[in-house]
Design a protein around this motif. Structure first.
Motif, PDB file in Angstrom:
ATOM      1  N   THR A  52     100.907 -45.290 -30.085  1.00  0.00           N
ATOM      2  CA  THR A  52      99.708 -44.565 -29.649  1.00  0.00           C
ATOM      3  C   THR A  52      99.983 -43.743 -28.386  1.00  0.00           C
ATOM      4  OG1 THR A  52      98.994 -46.566 -28.477  1.00  0.00           O
ATOM      5  CG2 THR A  52      98.092 -46.199 -30.684  1.00  0.00           C
ATOM      6  N   LYS A  53     100.783 -44.276 -27.467  1.00  0.00           N
ATOM      7  CA  LYS A  53     101.071 -43.541 -26.241  1.00  0.00           C
ATOM      8  C   LYS A  53     102.003 -42.358 -26.488  1.00  0.00           C
ATOM      9  CE  LYS A  53     100.295 -47.480 -23.177  1.00  0.00           C
ATOM     10  NZ  LYS A  53      99.151 -46.915 -22.444  1.00  0.00           N
ATOM     11  N   ALA A  54     102.836 -42.443 -27.518  1.00  0.00           N
ATOM     12  CA  ALA A  54     103.730 -41.326 -27.836  1.00  0.00           C
ATOM     13  C   ALA A  54     102.925 -40.080 -28.184  1.00  0.00           C
ATOM     14  CB  ALA A  54     104.651 -41.702 -28.996  1.00  0.00           C
ATOM     15  N   THR A  58     102.622 -36.373 -25.656  1.00  0.00           N
ATOM     16  CA  THR A  58     102.888 -35.038 -26.183  1.00  0.00           C
ATOM     17  C   THR A  58     101.830 -34.055 -25.713  1.00  0.00           C
ATOM     18  OG1 THR A  58     103.937 -35.974 -28.161  1.00  0.00           O
ATOM     19  CG2 THR A  58     103.220 -33.682 -28.283  1.00  0.00           C
ATOM     20  N   VAL A  59     100.584 -34.477 -25.771  1.00  0.00           N
ATOM     21  CA  VAL A  59      99.474 -33.629 -25.325  1.00  0.00           C
ATOM     22  C   VAL A  59      99.555 -33.400 -23.825  1.00  0.00           C
ATOM     23  CG1 VAL A  59      96.969 -33.431 -25.162  1.00  0.00           C
ATOM     24  CG2 VAL A  59      98.006 -34.411 -27.215  1.00  0.00           C
ATOM     25  N   HIS A  60      99.783 -34.463 -23.065  1.00  0.00           N
ATOM     26  CA  HIS A  60      99.845 -34.341 -21.605  1.00  0.00           C
ATOM     27  C   HIS A  60     101.010 -33.456 -21.170  1.00  0.00           C
ATOM     28  CE1 HIS A  60      96.673 -36.993 -20.127  1.00  0.00           C
ATOM     29  NE2 HIS A  60      96.971 -37.840 -21.101  1.00  0.00           N
ATOM     30  N   ASN A  61     102.148 -33.569 -21.842  1.00  0.00           N
ATOM     31  CA  ASN A  61     103.306 -32.768 -21.463  1.00  0.00           C
ATOM     32  C   ASN A  61     103.061 -31.281 -21.697  1.00  0.00           C
ATOM     33  OD1 ASN A  61     106.079 -32.505 -20.570  1.00  0.00           O
ATOM     34  ND2 ASN A  61     106.599 -32.048 -22.689  1.00  0.00           N
ATOM     35  N   LYS A  62     102.394 -30.955 -22.791  1.00  0.00           N
ATOM     36  CA  LYS A  62     102.082 -29.553 -23.077  1.00  0.00           C
ATOM     37  C   LYS A  62     101.175 -28.954 -22.012  1.00  0.00           C
ATOM     38  CE  LYS A  62     102.641 -29.638 -28.112  1.00  0.00           C
ATOM     39  NZ  LYS A  62     101.960 -29.484 -29.433  1.00  0.00           N
ATOM     40  N   GLN A  63     100.350 -29.794 -21.405  1.00  0.00           N
ATOM     41  CA  GLN A  63      99.426 -29.337 -20.365  1.00  0.00           C
ATOM     42  C   GLN A  63     100.007 -29.504 -18.959  1.00  0.00           C
ATOM     43  OE1 GLN A  63      95.978 -31.723 -21.253  1.00  0.00           O
ATOM     44  NE2 GLN A  63      95.291 -30.387 -22.904  1.00  0.00           N
ATOM     45  N   ASN A  64     101.298 -29.830 -18.873  1.00  0.00           N
ATOM     46  CA  ASN A  64     101.974 -30.018 -17.589  1.00  0.00           C
ATOM     47  C   ASN A  64     101.343 -31.138 -16.770  1.00  0.00           C
ATOM     48  OD1 ASN A  64     103.995 -29.423 -15.679  1.00  0.00           O
ATOM     49  ND2 ASN A  64     102.631 -28.069 -14.528  1.00  0.00           N
ATOM     50  N   HIS A  65     100.963 -32.209 -17.451  1.00  0.00           N
ATOM     51  CA  HIS A  65     100.312 -33.337 -16.809  1.00  0.00           C
ATOM     52  C   HIS A  65     101.249 -34.525 -16.610  1.00  0.00           C
ATOM     53  CE1 HIS A  65      96.024 -31.942 -18.129  1.00  0.00           C
ATOM     54  NE2 HIS A  65      96.537 -31.216 -17.159  1.00  0.00           N
ATOM     55  N   PRO A 181      97.244 -35.064  -8.762  1.00  0.00           N
ATOM     56  CA  PRO A 181      96.014 -34.832  -9.526  1.00  0.00           C
ATOM     57  C   PRO A 181      95.793 -35.919 -10.568  1.00  0.00           C
ATOM     58  CG  PRO A 181      97.255 -32.799  -9.298  1.00  0.00           C
ATOM     59  CD  PRO A 181      98.137 -33.897  -8.772  1.00  0.00           C
ATOM     60  N   THR A 182      94.538 -36.242 -10.805  1.00  0.00           N
ATOM     61  CA  THR A 182      94.213 -37.338 -11.710  1.00  0.00           C
ATOM     62  C   THR A 182      94.836 -37.148 -13.086  1.00  0.00           C
ATOM     63  OG1 THR A 182      92.120 -37.711 -10.555  1.00  0.00           O
ATOM     64  CG2 THR A 182      92.334 -38.634 -12.765  1.00  0.00           C
ATOM     65  N   ALA A 183      94.779 -35.931 -13.626  1.00  0.00           N
ATOM     66  CA  ALA A 183      95.334 -35.672 -14.961  1.00  0.00           C
ATOM     67  C   ALA A 183      96.835 -35.950 -14.984  1.00  0.00           C
ATOM     68  CB  ALA A 183      95.058 -34.239 -15.386  1.00  0.00           C
ATOM     69  N   ARG A 184      97.553 -35.538 -13.911  1.00  0.00           N
ATOM     70  CA  ARG A 184      98.996 -35.781 -13.847  1.00  0.00           C
ATOM     71  C   ARG A 184      99.298 -37.256 -13.601  1.00  0.00           C
ATOM     72  NH1 ARG A 184     102.548 -31.694 -13.375  1.00  0.00           N
ATOM     73  NH2 ARG A 184     103.936 -32.797 -11.945  1.00  0.00           N
ATOM     74  N   LEU A 185      98.416 -37.935 -12.888  1.00  0.00           N
ATOM     75  CA  LEU A 185      98.590 -39.360 -12.661  1.00  0.00           C
ATOM     76  C   LEU A 185      98.528 -40.122 -13.989  1.00  0.00           C
ATOM     77  CD1 LEU A 185      96.934 -41.365  -9.818  1.00  0.00           C
ATOM     78  CD2 LEU A 185      96.812 -42.219 -12.134  1.00  0.00           C
ATOM     79  N   VAL A 186      97.513 -39.817 -14.799  1.00  0.00           N
ATOM     80  CA  VAL A 186      97.350 -40.480 -16.098  1.00  0.00           C
ATOM     81  C   VAL A 186      98.506 -40.118 -17.026  1.00  0.00           C
ATOM     82  CG1 VAL A 186      95.900 -40.645 -18.152  1.00  0.00           C
ATOM     83  CG2 VAL A 186      94.846 -40.608 -15.883  1.00  0.00           C
ATOM     84  N   GLY A 187      98.855 -38.832 -17.070  1.00  0.00           N
ATOM     85  CA  GLY A 187      99.940 -38.395 -17.937  1.00  0.00           C
ATOM     86  C   GLY A 187     101.270 -39.017 -17.564  1.00  0.00           C
ATOM     87  N   THR A 188     101.514 -39.165 -16.256  1.00  0.00           N
ATOM     88  CA  THR A 188     102.757 -39.765 -15.772  1.00  0.00           C
ATOM     89  C   THR A 188     102.855 -41.223 -16.169  1.00  0.00           C
ATOM     90  OG1 THR A 188     102.853 -38.245 -13.889  1.00  0.00           O
ATOM     91  CG2 THR A 188     104.087 -40.300 -13.696  1.00  0.00           C
TER      92      THR A 188
END
Length: 258
Positions: A52-54, A58-65, A181-188
């Motif tokens: 599920t995390k994979a 993918t979505v977060h990486n495309k958004q530079n998160h 940023p919160t979005a990058r924190l979650v994506g990381t």
């Protein structure tokens, strides 16, 4: 029973999509409720989490998160810690009864810590005035030693309980990198969870702790559940759900520990 597993996946997926938390912390206790042994529940949830995390990364990486530097340093601590933990479990030659007792105890502790993290996060964000901190998509300079130590702790905890990479990992990063940023924190954190859960899953698979058909049934329900929860994020407030989730995790965690 397969329908019950799919329904459980739907419920967990919906809560994850709505609040961003509750994946492993809900799934593993639900599997125990279905009568799955603690060792199999932990191993199965690790594979479920990796899959599920994979999709999420993918979505977060495309958004530079995703901050890949921080991800790498966390993995530098968590992956070796997971390997050492798996080696210790194998080398000690513990009976299945003792292993299940260990998994239940660590799972209970992880649930209690996760509940505290869920309750504290909104207050910590207000206390640090996170919304008023200048944030950008520029890379943040990693704090190597504390980041590796966070990864090390998560590596042990996730390997023994399948829980902690989400709520606890995100909260730790939030405290260590308040300008991220919160979005990058979650994506990381999602990006870091993939190698950790994958390595831990492979170790549990070598010990026969995976129920593959069960994973398939869980995914059948959770994927549409995540989609539905994500769509309703703006229409529903999740504050009451977070509190209810934290209280439930405290009750379950206390029962497993005591």
């Amino acid at each position: 029973m397969e329908l019950g597993y799919a329904a459980a996946g739907l419920l967990v997926g919906f809560i994850v999509g709505l609040t961003g938390v509750g994946g492993g912390s809900l799934m593993t206790p639900i599997l125990l409720w279905f009568g799955i042994s603690p060792s199999t529940a932990v191993g199965t949830d690790l594979l479920y989490a990796a899959i599920t995390k994979a999709g999420g990364v993918t979505v977060h990486n495309k958004q530079n998160h995703v901050d890949w530097a921080i991800t790498g340093w966390m993995a530098a601590g968590s992956v070796p810690a997971a390997l050492v933990t798996l080696w210790a479990l194998s080398a000690l030659h513990l009976s299945s009864h003792v292993l299940d007792s260990v998994f239940k105890l660590v799972l209970g502790v992880a649930l209690l810590l996760t509940a505290v993290a869920i309750l504290l996060k909104p207050y910590l964000m207000r206390w640090l005035h996170r919304d008023n901190i200048a944030q950008s998509d520029d890379p943040v300079v990693p704090k190597v030693v504390p980041t590796v130590l966070i990864g090390l702790g998560l590596g042990v905890l996730v390997t023994l309980s399948s829980i902690g990479a989400g709520a606890l990992g995100t909260l730790a990063l939030f405290l260590l990198y308040p300008k991220l940023p919160t979005a990058r924190l979650v994506g990381t954190e999602i990006a870091h969870a993939i190698p950790l859960t994958l390595v831990a899953y492979l170790g549990h698979a070598s010990m026969g702790n995976i129920h593959y058909l069960l994973v398939a049934n869980l995914l059948m329900g959770s994927l549409p559940g995540i989609w539905m929860g994500s769509k309703l994020t703006r229409q529903l407030t999740d504050s009451w759900l977070r509190v209810a989730l934290a209280v439930m995790l405290m009750v379950i965690g206390s029962k497993l520990v005591y």
